[in-house]
Structure formats: C-alpha cells, structure tokens
Scaffold this motif. Structure first.
Motif, PDB file in Angstrom:
ATOM      1  N   THR A  12      -0.097  -2.408   2.173  1.00  0.00           N
ATOM      2  CA  THR A  12      -0.016  -3.181   3.611  1.00  0.00           C
ATOM      3  C   THR A  12       1.609  -2.469   4.118  1.00  0.00           C
ATOM      4  O   THR A  12       1.439  -3.082   5.486  1.00  0.00           O
ATOM      5  CB  THR A  12       0.685  -4.755   3.510  1.00  0.00           C
ATOM      6  OG1 THR A  12       1.802  -4.346   2.777  1.00  0.00           O
ATOM      7  CG2 THR A  12      -0.528  -5.282   2.682  1.00  0.00           C
ATOM      8  N   GLY A  13       2.044  -1.324   4.392  1.00  0.00           N
ATOM      9  CA  GLY A  13       2.919  -1.583   4.395  1.00  0.00           C
ATOM     10  C   GLY A  13       3.978  -0.042   4.060  1.00  0.00           C
ATOM     11  O   GLY A  13       3.678   0.666   2.385  1.00  0.00           O
ATOM     12  N   ALA A  14       4.935   0.485   4.587  1.00  0.00           N
ATOM     13  CA  ALA A  14       5.461   1.214   3.919  1.00  0.00           C
ATOM     14  C   ALA A  14       6.806   0.606   2.988  1.00  0.00           C
ATOM     15  O   ALA A  14       7.303  -0.849   3.159  1.00  0.00           O
ATOM     16  CB  ALA A  14       6.511   2.200   4.889  1.00  0.00           C
TER      17      ALA A  14
ATOM     18  N   PHE B  42      -1.751  10.439   1.826  1.00  0.00           N
ATOM     19  CA  PHE B  42      -2.544  10.191   1.360  1.00  0.00           C
ATOM     20  C   PHE B  42      -2.350  10.667  -0.918  1.00  0.00           C
ATOM     21  O   PHE B  42      -2.849  11.080  -1.433  1.00  0.00           O
ATOM     22  CB  PHE B  42      -3.624  11.851   1.437  1.00  0.00           C
ATOM     23  CG  PHE B  42      -3.963  11.777   2.975  1.00  0.00           C
ATOM     24  CD1 PHE B  42      -5.485  10.789   3.058  1.00  0.00           C
ATOM     25  CD2 PHE B  42      -3.242  12.550   4.427  1.00  0.00           C
ATOM     26  CE1 PHE B  42      -5.276  11.209   4.752  1.00  0.00           C
ATOM     27  CE2 PHE B  42      -3.950  12.136   5.033  1.00  0.00           C
ATOM     28  CZ  PHE B  42      -4.774  11.816   5.606  1.00  0.00           C
ATOM     29  N   THR B  43      -1.503   9.207  -0.393  1.00  0.00           N
ATOM     30  CA  THR B  43      -1.361   9.052  -2.277  1.00  0.00           C
ATOM     31  C   THR B  43      -1.418   7.437  -2.043  1.00  0.00           C
ATOM     32  O   THR B  43      -1.093   6.997  -1.317  1.00  0.00           O
ATOM     33  CB  THR B  43       0.542   9.672  -2.728  1.00  0.00           C
ATOM     34  OG1 THR B  43       1.636   8.863  -1.115  1.00  0.00           O
ATOM     35  CG2 THR B  43       0.637  10.649  -2.339  1.00  0.00           C
ATOM     36  N   PRO B  44      -0.642   7.751  -3.348  1.00  0.00           N
ATOM     37  CA  PRO B  44      -0.663   5.358  -3.200  1.00  0.00           C
ATOM     38  C   PRO B  44       0.161   4.823  -2.475  1.00  0.00           C
ATOM     39  O   PRO B  44      -0.273   3.896  -2.896  1.00  0.00           O
ATOM     40  CB  PRO B  44      -1.184   5.131  -5.125  1.00  0.00           C
ATOM     41  CG  PRO B  44      -1.763   6.598  -5.779  1.00  0.00           C
ATOM     42  CD  PRO B  44      -1.262   8.198  -4.354  1.00  0.00           C
ATOM     43  N   MET B  45       1.169   5.289  -2.986  1.00  0.00           N
ATOM     44  CA  MET B  45       2.515   4.695  -2.292  1.00  0.00           C
ATOM     45  C   MET B  45       3.127   5.420  -1.637  1.00  0.00           C
ATOM     46  O   MET B  45       3.216   6.596  -1.693  1.00  0.00           O
ATOM     47  CB  MET B  45       3.039   3.796  -3.942  1.00  0.00           C
ATOM     48  CG  MET B  45       3.742   2.780  -3.911  1.00  0.00           C
ATOM     49  SD  MET B  45       4.708   1.928  -5.428  1.00  0.00           S
ATOM     50  CE  MET B  45       5.900   2.870  -5.591  1.00  0.00           C
TER      51      MET B  45
ATOM     52  N   PHE C 111       5.744  10.015  -4.376  1.00  0.00           N
ATOM     53  CA  PHE C 111       6.997  11.254  -4.311  1.00  0.00           C
ATOM     54  C   PHE C 111       7.661  10.201  -3.094  1.00  0.00           C
ATOM     55  O   PHE C 111       7.418   9.019  -2.930  1.00  0.00           O
ATOM     56  CB  PHE C 111       6.254  12.205  -3.905  1.00  0.00           C
ATOM     57  CG  PHE C 111       5.879  12.384  -2.622  1.00  0.00           C
ATOM     58  CD1 PHE C 111       6.504  13.183  -1.545  1.00  0.00           C
ATOM     59  CD2 PHE C 111       4.307  12.789  -2.764  1.00  0.00           C
ATOM     60  CE1 PHE C 111       5.788  12.752  -0.749  1.00  0.00           C
ATOM     61  CE2 PHE C 111       3.810  13.264  -1.534  1.00  0.00           C
ATOM     62  CZ  PHE C 111       4.359  13.038  -0.001  1.00  0.00           C
ATOM     63  N   ASP C 112       9.159  10.392  -3.460  1.00  0.00           N
ATOM     64  CA  ASP C 112      10.693  10.184  -2.184  1.00  0.00           C
ATOM     65  C   ASP C 112       9.329  11.016  -0.705  1.00  0.00           C
ATOM     66  O   ASP C 112       9.833  12.068  -0.568  1.00  0.00           O
ATOM     67  CB  ASP C 112      11.262  10.570  -2.087  1.00  0.00           C
ATOM     68  CG  ASP C 112      11.958  10.176  -4.031  1.00  0.00           C
ATOM     69  OD1 ASP C 112      11.957   9.059  -3.766  1.00  0.00           O
ATOM     70  OD2 ASP C 112      13.006  10.464  -4.546  1.00  0.00           O
ATOM     71  N   ILE C 113       9.692  10.427   0.318  1.00  0.00           N
ATOM     72  CA  ILE C 113       9.094  10.492   1.652  1.00  0.00           C
ATOM     73  C   ILE C 113      10.609  11.171   2.316  1.00  0.00           C
ATOM     74  O   ILE C 113      11.821  10.844   2.003  1.00  0.00           O
ATOM     75  CB  ILE C 113       8.872   9.369   2.579  1.00  0.00           C
ATOM     76  CG1 ILE C 113       7.105   9.012   1.895  1.00  0.00           C
ATOM     77  CG2 ILE C 113       8.903  10.085   3.900  1.00  0.00           C
ATOM     78  CD1 ILE C 113       6.643   7.746   3.016  1.00  0.00           C
TER      79      ILE C 113
END
Lengths: 747, 747
Positions: free
Chosen positions: B272-274, B555-558, B521-523
């Motif tokens: 649902t979001g970041a 384009f990753t799951p989280m 991964f860590d953005i």
C-alpha cells in the motif's frame, strides 16, 4: 660490585665446527624405523621426521606465470600434495647415507645425505615417479628463530613469518599492499609486494647458526611462515640442498660468499667523488660537470645513460636501446672522454640485454641467431612501451661472445669506464632459448647471472677489471662471481618503508648475508609519479629526500646520483647552487672516509664480509642488536643510522655495548642503550668506536665539513610542485587518520 | 523465404526427467575397473573419473579463521591433498551403489550413490581415516558452462571462473579490490571481496540443467575456476551432495525452492505504499509521516530502527541493543501505533541477536544461560564499537524460546507489524554454544537460519503470519522456511558495480536461483563515508542515487527507504519538497502495479518461482539473454533495466524475442535486439509484453504518473556536500585515467 659483575658477565662464546674431509660424515643421522629420524650437524638439528609430521612432501599440479613488463603473476595450483610418512635407511660406509621415503606402495623418494669438502651436509633428492613435479622439504625451526638473506629482500631484515617466492622480477612500484601508491600501481599491473625483488636467492642464514642453500635455479618458494619448520618448495627436478654451520653469523656469511663467488675490489677512482647521473648531450653533460666543480662537488665520473640516444614516445623521452655511441646527441664524446679522464673524471654509460627492433644491433643479432625465440622460431619480441625489443640469448655461447664483443667495441674501446648493466629479469617464460631448447621459464632465474657474466667477460678479456665498473640490479646465486657492484634498483622517490629510501637498508643487509657485500643505490630514488598530484599526493623527489639519500650514500661503497624517470619533476643535485653545494659537501665526506670504505671493500673481496652489516653480525651477544632493521654497521668500526623519515631533526639510535663517539659533535656514549642525537639535514647519524684505528678520520668530519649556509631564497627557488615544506605526504599517515574514521560507518 | 525460415528454426526443446521412485536408480553408473567411471542423470554427465584425473581428493591441514566485526579472514593451509585414483564398485540391487576409492594401500573413501524421492542422485561420502579432514569433489564441467546461485552473490550473475568460500559474514565495504573504497576499507579490516556475502549457500544451478546442493553447514568452497570441472571443498565430516536435473532453469529453481522451503506471501499492507525508514523519536516520526502524506507519498509503514533508544559514542549515535520500547525517545509509542494503524499505517522496528551488556535483556539472558559462552564458560562478549554484547545462543532451545518471547512481548504485543531482523553472521568461531558443546566455527553457517527461525516462531505462535513481516540479510540453505523477506544488506551509497545499487541485481537473481524469491534492498543504499572527502572523493548519497534506487525498488516486492549510517550526510526522501514528491510518485507507481507484484509473490510462495528472474529463465533459447546481468524479468511479463549509472538519460536495453511495449511512451518493439530508450530521472526503463493480461496496468503508468516539475531552486537546496551535478565521482573512472599515466613511469 654490580658494575664489575656486569662487565664480567660479557662472555664471548666461540665454538668451532670441525672441518670435514670428504670421506667422513659431517652430519649425524639418527633414526628408529617407523618412529622417527633426525639429521643434525653437530648440535644443530636440521631435519626431524616422524610419520605424523613428515619432513618431505611430493606433489603434482600446474605452475602458471603471467607476465607484464617484468611483473609476474604466479599461480601454483597444487592438485596433489602428499607427505611421505614411511622411511628406510641404507647407511653408507663412507661419507653418505641414503633414506628412502614412501607413502604406502604409491610414492617413493630417494634422499642421499652426504658431506663434501665445503658442506658437512648435502641433501640430494630424486622422486621415482615423474608425475610428481612439486617437492617440499621441511627444516626444523623454533618459533622465535630469525632468518636472513634470500638475496636482496627489501621489506624485512628478519624474514620469518612470510612466504618468499624465488623468481627474479621487477621489484614493483609500492611493494606494500597497504600503501596507496601500490594500489594505483597494481591497476597498471606494476605494483610490487613484500617479496618482489630483482635478486631473489634460495639461500638463508638462520640465527641457529647454519645456512641453507638450494643449489638450483628452478622456481622455488621459501616459506618462513610456520612456527616449527621452514618449508622449501621446489618446482621441477629437485637437485641439491647444502647446509653448513659456523660459530657465528659473520663466519656463515663469509663462507657463503666464498662458496658462491667473491666480488672484486672497486676501482680506486670510484672513491674520488660523486658519480653524477646526468643526460641530455655533450654540452649539458659538460655544463653539469663544470657547475658541479664550481660548487665544490668532487666528481669521480659522469654517468650518461642516454649515450646511445633517445626515442620520443607518448610517455616522454625513452632511451634508444641500440647500444652504441650516438654522435648526434653526444658529438665529440670520444675526445671528451679522453680529456675528462685527463682531468681525473671518468665517463660511464648504460646497456641492457634487450635490443630495439629498429636498431642495428637487433638486425645483427637476428641474423646471427643470437636472440631468444618464440614458438615459431622467430625472435621473441617484447613490448617495452611503444617499442619492441629482442632479447640476447644468454644461454648461447655464440650470442654471449657476440654481445661481449659489442660491449668491448662500443663501450670499453670508446673509453668508457663503466656502465649500468640494467635489467635481466624479463626473460619471458614462454620464450625459447638456445640451451637444450629450454623455455624461458626453466632458465629465468639463471638469466641475471648470465647477464652479469657477459659484462664481466668483456672486462676481463680487455684486462680492465679493477678499472672498469658495472652495476647490476638483477641477480641470483653466483652473481658475486661476475658483478662488480649491485645497486638497489628503482626506489620510489619517497621515504616509504615499502619502497623508498628506508628499503635500501634491509636490501643491502640481506644481500650481504646472501654473498653480495658490495652494493649501493640511486641517490634520490628513481620512480617518480608526478601525475598522482591529482589524487592529493605527489610522488616527486623533494630536496629533503635527495639530501637525506645522499647522506645515507656516504656510508656505502659508491656515491651515485640518478635523475629518476621524470627528471623535471624531481629535485636534482643541480637544481640550485645551495643544493649542489650541500650535495658536494656530502660527496666530500664520502671521499674523506674513502680509505676506510676501501678497506672494508677489500675485506669483502678477500673474505666475503659485507661492507654494510646488520648490528647483530658485529654484536651477536646483544639481544637488542637483533631487533634493529634500519641501522647498520659500516665496516666494523662505524655504526650508521641514516635519517629515513621526513621532517625530523633528531634520531633515536641504538648503540650496542662499547664506547662510541658521535661524528657530529664527538660526544661520547657508552653503549647497550638507545640515545637521541641531533640529526638536522646534512648531519646523518653515525658513530665510530672510540678505540677505532680510524677514529681520527671520523672525528675530523665535524670540523672539516661545516653545514652549507642556507640562502634566504631557498624555499622559493629549489622546491618543485609547490611543496614548500619539503615533507612528502606519506600515504600511510594520511590513511591512518582515516582508519579510525572508517570504523564509524557500521551500525 | 529467409524470414519464415528463421521463424521456423525457433524450436523449443522440452525434455523431461522421469520421476524417480525411491527403489529404482535415478542415475546411471558405468565403469571399467582400472580405467574409468562415469555417473550420469539421464544424459547429463555428473562425474567422470580416471586414475589420471580423479574425481575425489582427500587431505589434511589447518583451517584458520580470524574475525573482526563480522569480517572473516580465512586461511586454509593444506598440508596433504591426495587424489584417489583406484576404485572398486559394489553394485546395489535397489536404489544404490557403493564406490570404494583408494590410493594404494593408504587411503580409502566410501562413496554411496543413491536415489531418493526428491533427488535422482544423492552422494554420501565417508573417509576411513579421521586424519583426513579435507575433501574435494569434482563435477564434470564444460569450459563455456554457466553456473548460478550460491546464495546471494553480489558480484557476478554467471559465477564461473572464481572460487567461492561459503561462510556467512559481512558483505564488506567496497567488495571490488580494485576500487579505492575497498582499499581504504581494507585498512579498517572492513573491506569485502567479490564473494563476501551475508547469505552464501553451497547450491548451484548449471546451464547444463542440473542443480547441485551440498547438504551441510561446514565450511565449504565451491571452486568454479577450472575449465573442465567444478570442485567442491568440504572441511570436516563430508555428508551428502544432492543432484537433480530438470528440463529448464525455471523448473530447477522451483524444485530447489520447494526442497529447501518456500517463503510465505507478504502482508497486503506492504503493497500500500512506501515503508519510511526514519528515526529520532515520536515527534520526528510523526512529522516525517505528515510531510510525506502532504507531498503525496503513499505510506504503508513507518520504520523506526531506534525504537529501543540510542547510545552516544565517539563514532556518533548508535542504537541501544536492548530490545524494548524506549519510552523516553518514543513517548506514547503504543498509542501512536494504534492510531497510525487506524490510519492504515504500520509501525516497524529493529532487532538483532546481540545484547548490549548494559541492557536488561543481557542480564536476563546471562542469568538464564542463554548466551554463547567463551572457553571459560562466561558469556562471550563481542566488541561492537565502544560497547560490548553477548549473543543469544540459537542452538539452545531454551534460549530460542526465551528470545521468541522477547520478540512477542516487546515487539508484537506492542503492536509492531514487523522489524528488521539484522545480523546473524558474527558468531565467533571460538565461541562455545549449547549444542553438543560445539564451537562457533562448527555452527557458524547454521546461525542465520536459526536466527530467522526464532523470528518466525514468534510470529507463527502469535498467529500473525501474513500480517507481520521481518526482513533478514543473513541466510543459508533453509532460510526460505523462516524468513518472510530478505534484504540485500548494506550497499555503498554509490553506483559502483562492486557494492552499490547495481550489485543488488545479481544479488536478487542469484538468491532467486538459490531458493529465495522474495527480496528487496535499502532504497538509497546504506554505507556512507563522508570522511573520504579529504581524499578527493565522497561516499555520500546524492539525490540522483536516492531516486534511481527508488525507481529500481518499484520492481521489487517491498519499497523501503533507509537513512544510511550517516543520515545527515545523505540526501533523504524528506530532504526537500521536490525530492519527497518524486519519491512519492515512485512509491505510487509501486502501489499502482502491486496487484501484479502480489501475483508473482504468490507464484513464489506456491511454486518457488522467484519474483525477480534472470532473462534466461524466461527466454532460455535466446543466447543473448544468457549474457545479461543487470536487467531482469519482474514476474513473467515485465522486463526491467534499472538505471544503475549516474548522469545518464538513455539506456541501451536488450529485449528478447516477442512484442514489447515501453512503459514511458508505449512505443512498441519487436525483440531479439538491443534498443535505446529515454530514461531521464523518474523514468526507469521497463517493458511489458504487449499480450500481457496486465498490459493495461502498465500502459496507464505514463499518463497517471507525470514527472514532478523541477523547482528552480532545486540544485541549490537539495544536494549535500556541494556536489551540484549529482554525479558520484566513481573511483574506477578516476583511476582508469591514471592507469595510462602510470604506465609512463618505467624507463
């Protein structure tokens, strides 16, 4: 009574090894089949074998070499490595025994122990199955044992706790993998490592008072890392190991030097002043000489490395590798050599065993079949940076004779009194040489000795030994028979321990304990990299480095400058009148003490005692003496502690027991302690024994050679690159600061 | 007719391996005693043995570990290594055979081949003599064979031509030894290498369509360097190797994931979001959330790693490792969690298996005997930088139960919906654990799995699986059974291939082929080193890196941000209104495509098909697809080529065969070629299959999510450190320039 008690406890123990005649055993072999086997010389245990901890291993694998401009990348993939636990013994009646080692019914190895006139223990190994091309031999060691030698080792004096590949090569730029210079050099495939050296030699001296010499030129590794043994690896046919004990390190050193071959004395003219490394043509050469004389520099010789001309490449000016007088760059050279000689000054030049394909000598050599070949039978061409060279095949007698003639005709007959005999390490492993169609790999470690031999042949045949000198950097066991003097190769123009001025000290001391007692180095270093400035540090020679380096050179047998590979980026002895006068003053001190120096060069020529000696060689009973790497004895009477750091004006120096006098103020010191002395620029710390017969010579220095007054314009005129305080920004100190910072980046 | 001919040559070959029942052999064994022995599964040759080239070696030696803060320095001194040439075979009547390998009368090894329900070939090895603690197994390879997996490998996708130690540890800072960041990190003993990873696993998939899994947690090396074989080294008791063939890489991947254990689906709220990584207390947290909402950031959760409080050290602020709500820093947190949840926003926290000696949990654990001990039976204390910790003993069921309770009581019951379950790699080799009094060394590689297990136990028992998420970085075979999602650990805040944003791609793809298909991964990366500025380069996060990294995270799951270890030195999503809006727009796209993402997360949960897939997994018949490392398939329908270089606005992307549509302009492309597309900041290159059932979702992106207008004040307000063009000064490009310069310094 404490003081007297102390004095009486200084007891010098002298033990002697009885000399061994060839028909008696100089070693003892004791064994209990199935349990253990020990081999000793006198009380010195050399081998100790049990089935659980074997002394021999055999193996099979692939040893691979990659090469880039004299830098070798060696990969040894060991597929099999088998310790041989079982043994039987066939005791000989004369001077030998045979031990058969085996591993079940699979591997057999024959080890013949014997005594020769020179060596109480010779060990000869043959492996029955030719599939095993790897061999390891373990020699007993104690955890605290110290080991020295292995040729010219730059990084350490005590070599324990590292593995040393024996493969002649470029020393590499940097050499300390934690130095940022090495990091960048590695990117250009030019970086060195702690062990990389032009002159490796599979010979070491142990403080257990024996030496071990592997008598072969195969690829070898001497692993001094394990605590309880040394392990020597040999690739290919094994051959012989020689062991000898003596009552002292000095005796071992002398015996080793005699066995391997003694260097001759240096010509007298070498001691008459500085050898000026200059270039640029006849006019420049004469101008440099004239100025040097004017500024009080005693000059023994002028060394012009570009006597054969130069090439322009995108890298800048390079020498033209076609070894004959270039009369365009050096008009009237032959006459100038004569008139300079009348003036007491020699002229020296340069040669190496590689020939530019665009030169005349290459054509002659190719026609004569004198060059190393490739697999197709054509001359093997090596890229030296925008030009290609062939390599004179030093395994071919015809080629050696021809190249000897080139040296005689083009150099000696021109009137030259010497030359740098450069290189000798690059023989490509896949080159094909004359001798038995061997590959370069098999004769690679012989090459430096053969190269020195050709130079010596040329001199001996012309009867100018003792008048003509050549200096080599590459070497191996036996180099002493041929080379007149070694030099320490291409130091970085810095104070780094890995590759700068300090590294010349362990290099000289280990070389001295490997049979080569006469060596020197480029004053000011060689390898310059002004392009690093963009990264925040410059590898350029400061006047401080030049002068500190010249100070150290006083206490070596030859005082020779080099402009380095980027002459314009470096401070030179001629960069200013002040520097030239300082340089001249230091050269004058070199001349002043030259009778002393000459005496110890003779000592080396006669007895194999190196001119530069580790402290423990002269003071073996002093435990602290064994811990000192960067001081040395110059002969028997003078202790030297060159200033090898920038921006210091005092030195903390260890003085072994005895009465010492500091040359700069004649302060007397009683030894067995560290003392701190003043050592401003121009005053290299050196102490002479008060009771030395040479005491007068050294005590005169302080009055005869006052410091040159510093001109007011000094800092603004003499220092390149805006480096106004003369401090080389050592990457280690910069990065040490960063280490603690970096530790902060983890959660 | 050329066109049609071409089309018809595209033939998809499907071969099937017959399923194996446990009482028949799924492999074939052929041999000729004294000559050769071959083992195959179907047509796939696995082992090939001759006496000259044995498939098994045994050895003895010393494997030594040194450790510094999770960085391990491993030295394997192999004293003996013996290939076993001879063999006899005892053919079984059921599903197994026994091979006896030997070396003369000295070494015997028993290898049992068998088939199980899951694996057509299981290989069990026992060595008769316990002196041999080293074992090597060779598997047939072709020179061009490609190999993938080995857990989370960051440096390469095709792993051939390198050796990979399997030992969980810090990934290390830098990881590319020719990068200057690594050079400086090495000085702090913190540098990485190509193979260092939190999640190594002795499992690989070959393009010869088989997988090989070593079923043990010993120290292992998988050597993929040789051309004609792979060689697996095992230290200690050998155990079992499992092999399986399948008709495709995708099938192999799925079978492997099912065998090792499938991850569950992620909670719906994740999509649902970041997840906003923020810290600093309740007020700061709420303010960050409020601003994010204002600037259009869809927020799924707020992640407060400092929920348990902070310590002041000389390194700066560090977390207080005593895992319970710190009500001073986070007053009223429990209520805020409730009200945020009502607002549709979760709160996440942080834990690791180490306990600060100054904390309450440490005291409880020490009293309970729940900590790893030292040799004296006391809690093993590890220096984590000005504070010491004990480590919860994850081999003790009692300790696990206790720590599970801590997680439940202090975290789940507080209302937290998840946490970073950090660390798991540091277990000291000389620590003593509960299980059988083993040392840390023996259970080191099990530790990460046990750590994930404790977290999962806590969740499962509270019945919140599917609602609570935890993300781990350390792992090993079987992690998939426990972890809900992996993350790629601590990237440098740069674009370097060795350790920056690009490295997350091969990490995800290799992890996917090792049984773990859900990772992120860590953005913006983590490891920041602003102190490097003094050396001419800064390791600080630019807004370009932050936003390019967020683009890739779509384009990753989280989609989760991290402030990094030096928050103030880095650009953050909240650094300016503009950046926050950009970040929000990208998070919105993540939400927009979340049904698609969820679909493929379910695919992984059910079938073990990873969410991120190498191109060749979807297009195995396309030779070019096998050469692409830094693009991937996101599910089956979307091809992603994240921008992983700075300062570019176009990308050259390979499209496999088929019809593709570019998400940013709906231009259609026919594949089997490279295409160049516009990829300005904000538009990560991604293509969907034109015939995808999800085509509408992806074609809407270009219109629904226009770029945020750049404010005029952008460059002056948002960029730290004066880096006004947003370009990370990559050390590689700087030093490449130097290489050519450096080549000039040799004569």
């Amino acid at each position: 009574m404490l003081g007297l008690g102390y004095i009486f406890t200084v007891v010098i123990l002298v033990t002697t090894t009885p000399s061994v005649s060839a028909d008696t055993k100089g070693y003892s072999l004791k064994y209990d089949i199935g349990k253990n086997l020990n081999v000793s010389i006198g009380n010195t245990l050399i081998f100790s074998h049990t089935p659980q901890s074997p002394m021999v291993f055999v193996g099979a694998g692939q040893l691979n070499f990659r090469e880039f401009r004299g830098n070798f990348f060696i990969n040894n993939y060991v597929e099999d490595r088998i310790g041989l636990p079982s043994f039987t013994v066939s005791e000989g009646t004369g001077n030998q025994d045979t031990i058969y080692f085996s591993y079940g019914n699979m591997v057999n190895l024959t080890m013949v122990l014997s005594s020769t006139n020179l060596h109480p223990l010779q060990v000869s190994v043959t492996i029955s199955n030719p599939i095993f091309n790897d061999f390891w031999l373990r020699i007993v060691a104690t955890p605290e044992e110290q080991v020295f030698g292995l040729g010219e080792q730059f990084s350490y004096l005590n070599l324990r706790h590292k593995n040393y590949p024996i493969w002649t090569r470029e020393q590499g730029v940097g050499r300390n993998k934690s130095d940022i210079v090495t990091f960048f050099a590695d990117k250009a495939l030019a970086g060195g490592d702690y062990h990389t050296t032009y002159f490796p030699q599979p010979t070491f001296i142990s403080d257990r008072k024996y030496y071990c010499h592997y008598d072969g030129t195969n690829y070898v590794e001497v692993n001094l890392q394990p605590l309880t043994f040394h392990e020597i690896y040999v690739n290919g046919d094994v051959g012989n190991f020689l062991f000898k004990t003596e009552s002292s390190i000095k005796n071992l050193t002398q015996q080793l030097a005699k066995f391997l071959g003694l260097q001759p004395e240096l010509p007298d003219w070498v001691y008459t002043g500085a050898i000026l490394g200059v270039q640029g043509g006849t006019d420049v050469m004469l101008q440099r000489y004239k100025n040097a004389k004017k500024n009080g520099v005693p000059v023994s010789a002028i060394w012009i490395q570009d006597w054969a001309g130069v090439l322009k490449t995108s890298f800048g000016s390079r020498l033209f590798w076609d070894w004959k007088w270039n009369s365009t760059l050096y008009p009237d050279l032959k006459n100038k050599i004569k008139s300079l000689k009348d003036d007491g000054v020699r002229v020296l030049a340069y040669i190496n065993p590689n020939l530019n394909t665009n030169g005349e000598l290459f054509k002659q050599a190719a026609q004569g079949g004198y060059l190393v070949k490739n697999n197709s039978g054509q001359p093997y061409l090596t890229d030296f940076g925008e030009f290609y060279c062939g390599t004179v095949d030093l395994t071919s007698e015809a080629a050696k004779q021809w190249y000897k003639g080139v040296i005689q005709t083009n150099m000696i007959d021109l009137g030259l009194s010497g030359w740098m005999a450069d290189f000798g390490e690059y023989l490509p492993p896949d080159g094909v040489v004359f001798q038995g169609n061997l590959t370069g790999r098999e004769v690679h470690n012989k090459w430096p000795v053969a190269w020195a031999e050709v130079n010596r042949m040329a001199i001996n045949e012309r009867n100018v030994t003792g008048d003509v000198v050549f200096w080599t950097r590459s070497g191996g066991a036996g180099s002493g028979k041929y080379t007149t003097i070694m030099w320490a190769g291409d130091q970085n123009v810095d104070f780094s321990y890995g590759d700068g001025l300090p590294s010349t000290i362990p290099a000289a001391l280990n070389l001295g304990m490997s049979g080569i007692g006469i060596t020197h180095f480029d004053i000011g270093g060689y390898t310059t990299a002004s392009q690093y400035k963009a990264l925040g540090f410059a590898l350029v020679r400061t006047e401080e480095l030049l002068l500190r380096s010249a100070e150290a050179a006083i206490f070596t047998p030859m005082f020779r400058s080099h402009e380095g590979n980027q002459p314009k980026a470096n401070v030179q002895f001629y960069s200013s009148e002040y520097i030239e006068k300082c340089f001249g003053r230091l050269a004058s001190i070199f001349v002043h003490i030259s009778n002393y120096t000459k005496n110890y060069v003779r000592d080396n020529a006669l007895f194999g005692t190196p001119v530069q000696r580790p402290l423990f060689m002269e003071f073996p009973d002093d435990p602290t003496a064994w811990t000192i790497t960067y001081q040395y004895m110059f002969g028997s009477d003078v202790l030297v502690a060159p200033v090898i750091e920038s921006n210091v004006s005092t030195m903390n120096v260890y003085l072994p027991s005895g009465q010492w006098s500091y040359i700069w103020d004649s302060t007397d010191y009683t030894g067995s302690k560290f003392v701190t002395v003043n050592a401003p620029l121009g005053k290299p710390p050196a102490f002479f024994k008060k009771n030395s017969v040479w005491a007068d010579v050294f005590s005169e220095i302080k009055t005869k050679f006052p410091l040159i007054p510093v001109p007011v314009t000094f800092s603004s005129t003499s220092k390149p690159g805006g480096n106004t305080n003369g401090v080389y920004r050592d990457s280690i100190s910069v990065t040490l600061v960063l280490i603690s910072l970096l530790r902060s980046i983890f959660i």
